[in-house]
Design a protein around this motif. Structure first.
Motif, PDB file in Angstrom:
ATOM      1  N   VAL A 161      52.558  -3.550   7.385  1.00  0.00           N
ATOM      2  CA  VAL A 161      53.738  -3.323   8.234  1.00  0.00           C
ATOM      3  C   VAL A 161      53.484  -2.162   9.187  1.00  0.00           C
ATOM      4  CG1 VAL A 161      56.164  -2.656   8.240  1.00  0.00           C
ATOM      5  CG2 VAL A 161      55.333  -4.298   6.547  1.00  0.00           C
ATOM      6  N   ILE A 162      52.890  -1.084   8.675  1.00  0.00           N
ATOM      7  CA  ILE A 162      52.559   0.070   9.520  1.00  0.00           C
ATOM      8  C   ILE A 162      51.597  -0.348  10.629  1.00  0.00           C
ATOM      9  CG2 ILE A 162      51.429   2.332   9.562  1.00  0.00           C
ATOM     10  CD1 ILE A 162      52.420   2.721   6.673  1.00  0.00           C
ATOM     11  N   HIS A 163      50.581  -1.116  10.242  1.00  0.00           N
ATOM     12  CA  HIS A 163      49.582  -1.566  11.224  1.00  0.00           C
ATOM     13  C   HIS A 163      50.238  -2.407  12.318  1.00  0.00           C
ATOM     14  CE1 HIS A 163      45.272  -3.354  11.845  1.00  0.00           C
ATOM     15  NE2 HIS A 163      45.779  -2.847  12.933  1.00  0.00           N
ATOM     16  N   MET A 164      51.083  -3.342  11.918  1.00  0.00           N
ATOM     17  CA  MET A 164      51.733  -4.217  12.893  1.00  0.00           C
ATOM     18  C   MET A 164      52.618  -3.420  13.843  1.00  0.00           C
ATOM     19  SD  MET A 164      54.413  -7.346  12.221  1.00  0.00           S
ATOM     20  CE  MET A 164      55.614  -6.198  11.542  1.00  0.00           C
ATOM     21  N   SER A 222      51.907   0.715  20.455  1.00  0.00           N
ATOM     22  CA  SER A 222      50.835   0.925  21.434  1.00  0.00           C
ATOM     23  C   SER A 222      51.052   0.067  22.671  1.00  0.00           C
ATOM     24  CB  SER A 222      49.478   0.599  20.799  1.00  0.00           C
ATOM     25  OG  SER A 222      49.199   1.470  19.725  1.00  0.00           O
ATOM     26  N   GLU A 223      51.510  -1.166  22.464  1.00  0.00           N
ATOM     27  CA  GLU A 223      51.791  -2.042  23.606  1.00  0.00           C
ATOM     28  C   GLU A 223      52.922  -1.475  24.457  1.00  0.00           C
ATOM     29  OE1 GLU A 223      52.629  -5.899  22.081  1.00  0.00           O
ATOM     30  OE2 GLU A 223      50.620  -6.212  21.256  1.00  0.00           O
ATOM     31  N   ALA A 255      51.591   1.473  26.411  1.00  0.00           N
ATOM     32  CA  ALA A 255      50.681   1.056  27.480  1.00  0.00           C
ATOM     33  C   ALA A 255      51.447   0.558  28.699  1.00  0.00           C
ATOM     34  CB  ALA A 255      49.741  -0.029  26.960  1.00  0.00           C
ATOM     35  N   ASP A 256      52.653   0.062  28.488  1.00  0.00           N
ATOM     36  CA  ASP A 256      53.471  -0.446  29.602  1.00  0.00           C
ATOM     37  C   ASP A 256      54.117   0.666  30.422  1.00  0.00           C
ATOM     38  OD1 ASP A 256      52.866  -3.051  28.996  1.00  0.00           O
ATOM     39  OD2 ASP A 256      54.637  -3.376  27.748  1.00  0.00           O
ATOM     40  N   TRP A 257      54.072   1.889  29.908  1.00  0.00           N
ATOM     41  CA  TRP A 257      54.728   2.989  30.632  1.00  0.00           C
ATOM     42  C   TRP A 257      53.975   3.344  31.914  1.00  0.00           C
ATOM     43  CZ3 TRP A 257      56.521   7.169  26.547  1.00  0.00           C
ATOM     44  CH2 TRP A 257      57.539   6.603  25.767  1.00  0.00           C
ATOM     45  N   HIS A 258      52.653   3.230  31.861  1.00  0.00           N
ATOM     46  CA  HIS A 258      51.815   3.546  33.025  1.00  0.00           C
ATOM     47  C   HIS A 258      52.114   4.949  33.572  1.00  0.00           C
ATOM     48  CE1 HIS A 258      50.362  -0.546  33.098  1.00  0.00           C
ATOM     49  NE2 HIS A 258      51.602  -1.005  33.171  1.00  0.00           N
ATOM     50  N   SER A 259      52.186   5.901  32.670  1.00  0.00           N
ATOM     51  CA  SER A 259      52.454   7.277  33.097  1.00  0.00           C
ATOM     52  C   SER A 259      51.541   8.229  32.322  1.00  0.00           C
ATOM     53  CB  SER A 259      53.919   7.644  32.842  1.00  0.00           C
ATOM     54  OG  SER A 259      54.192   7.661  31.458  1.00  0.00           O
ATOM     55  N   PRO A 260      51.239   9.401  32.926  1.00  0.00           N
ATOM     56  CA  PRO A 260      50.389  10.377  32.226  1.00  0.00           C
ATOM     57  C   PRO A 260      51.005  10.837  30.907  1.00  0.00           C
ATOM     58  CG  PRO A 260      50.576  10.915  34.558  1.00  0.00           C
ATOM     59  CD  PRO A 260      51.571   9.838  34.298  1.00  0.00           C
ATOM     60  N   GLU A 261      52.353  10.839  30.824  1.00  0.00           N
ATOM     61  CA  GLU A 261      53.016  11.301  29.609  1.00  0.00           C
ATOM     62  C   GLU A 261      52.743  10.401  28.408  1.00  0.00           C
ATOM     63  OE1 GLU A 261      54.449  10.922  32.495  1.00  0.00           O
ATOM     64  OE2 GLU A 261      54.847  12.991  33.126  1.00  0.00           O
ATOM     65  N   SER A 262      52.375   9.151  28.668  1.00  0.00           N
ATOM     66  CA  SER A 262      52.150   8.209  27.567  1.00  0.00           C
ATOM     67  C   SER A 262      50.735   8.295  27.002  1.00  0.00           C
ATOM     68  CB  SER A 262      52.415   6.774  28.035  1.00  0.00           C
ATOM     69  OG  SER A 262      51.450   6.379  28.999  1.00  0.00           O
ATOM     70  N   LEU A 313      49.664   7.569  23.082  1.00  0.00           N
ATOM     71  CA  LEU A 313      48.845   6.367  22.965  1.00  0.00           C
ATOM     72  C   LEU A 313      47.560   6.671  22.201  1.00  0.00           C
ATOM     73  CD1 LEU A 313      48.795   3.392  23.760  1.00  0.00           C
ATOM     74  CD2 LEU A 313      47.603   4.039  25.864  1.00  0.00           C
ATOM     75  N   GLU A 314      46.985   7.834  22.456  1.00  0.00           N
ATOM     76  CA  GLU A 314      45.780   8.241  21.726  1.00  0.00           C
ATOM     77  C   GLU A 314      46.090   8.454  20.246  1.00  0.00           C
ATOM     78  OE1 GLU A 314      44.471  11.691  23.768  1.00  0.00           O
ATOM     79  OE2 GLU A 314      43.533  10.581  25.435  1.00  0.00           O
ATOM     80  N   ARG A 315      47.252   9.051  19.968  1.00  0.00           N
ATOM     81  CA  ARG A 315      47.631   9.268  18.572  1.00  0.00           C
ATOM     82  C   ARG A 315      47.913   7.945  17.866  1.00  0.00           C
ATOM     83  NH1 ARG A 315      51.645  14.497  19.595  1.00  0.00           N
ATOM     84  NH2 ARG A 315      49.951  16.011  19.920  1.00  0.00           N
TER      85      ARG A 315
END
Length: 241
Positions: A37-40, A46-47, A50-57, A61-63
């Protein structure tokens, strides 16, 4: 209670081991569900990031990637542990060690060719049959071949041979890889001992446990910088004339 009703210390220890193995296996299985469940959900998060398309994300996203990678590692560890903990009695049938080896070597032939590692086969065509469980024996052989490929540099060689012995049949798996130092050889069959980054430390212990479940034995010889030889020995089935 008569003396025949009393359990010996060995029987009691075996019963305690079986109970602990069953409990550990059940616990590992229960951990798999929330981990999935955690993995899913981390994949879904993450998806979204990734849709934010901003430096703040970028940082979250790396974490999220770190969490996902650790989930994958834990799922692999649980899979290996369940295989190790639940390997007890297996149903054996008459079969060919050569056939099992051919299947495993063919599965790795493309990877070996890509890495320019030559796999040399000397399989005795008159090898007697052995009692085997195909899936588990192939899993053990795949672990050994995979390790040999990982230890062998480009342009190296892996030699596989089968032959008869006084007590049955045997196979050697010899690589020209980096070799294994003495301290590692002393501990390499201990559960959770590993020299690989991210390794579970259960591959070789499980492989040896599988071989022993086939009434066989496994031994290893190695020289650092020269290569390694694994030898597996099995009792042969009597031929009916």
């Amino acid at each position: 209670m008569t003396s025949s009703d009393k359990s010996s210390p060995i029987d009691e220890l075996r019963a305690q081991y079986e109970e602990l193995a069953e409990l550990s296996g059940s616990l590992a299985h229960e951990i798999k569900n929330p981990l999935s469940v955690i993995h899913m959900n981390i994949d879904l998060l993450s998806e979204d990031l990734a849709d934010w398309h901003s430096p703040e994300s970028r940082r979250p996203l790396e974490r999220a990637k770190i969490i996902r990678d650790q989930c994958v590692r834990m799922q692999g560890l649980l899979r290996d542990f369940l295989r190790y903990a639940r390997l007890r009695d297996i149903d054996l049938v008459s079969g060919s060690l050569n056939d099992q080896l051919e299947t495993v070597l063919n599965a790795y032939s493309a990877e070996a060719a890509q890495r320019e590692i030559e796999i040399v086969r000397f399989l005795d065509n008159d090898l007697p049959s052995i009692a085997l469980h195909s899936d588990s024996l192939q899993a053990a052989l795949m672990n050994l071949v995979k390790n040999a490929l990982e230890a062998t540099d480009r342009g190296g060689q892996i030699l596989v041979r089968t032959y008869t012995t006084n007590s049955g049949v045997a196979m050697d798996l010899i690589d020209t890889g980096r070799g294994i130092d003495g301290n590692t050889i002393m501990h390499m069959f201990e559960p959770f001992y590993t020299t690989k980054e991210g390794g579970s430390g259960l591959g070789l212990p499980t492989a040896r446990k599988i071989i022993e479940a086939h009434s066989g034995r496994m031994s290893v010889e190695s020289d650092v910088g020269q290569g390694t030889k694994f030898t597996l020995e099995f009792p042969a089935l009597r031929r009916i004339i």
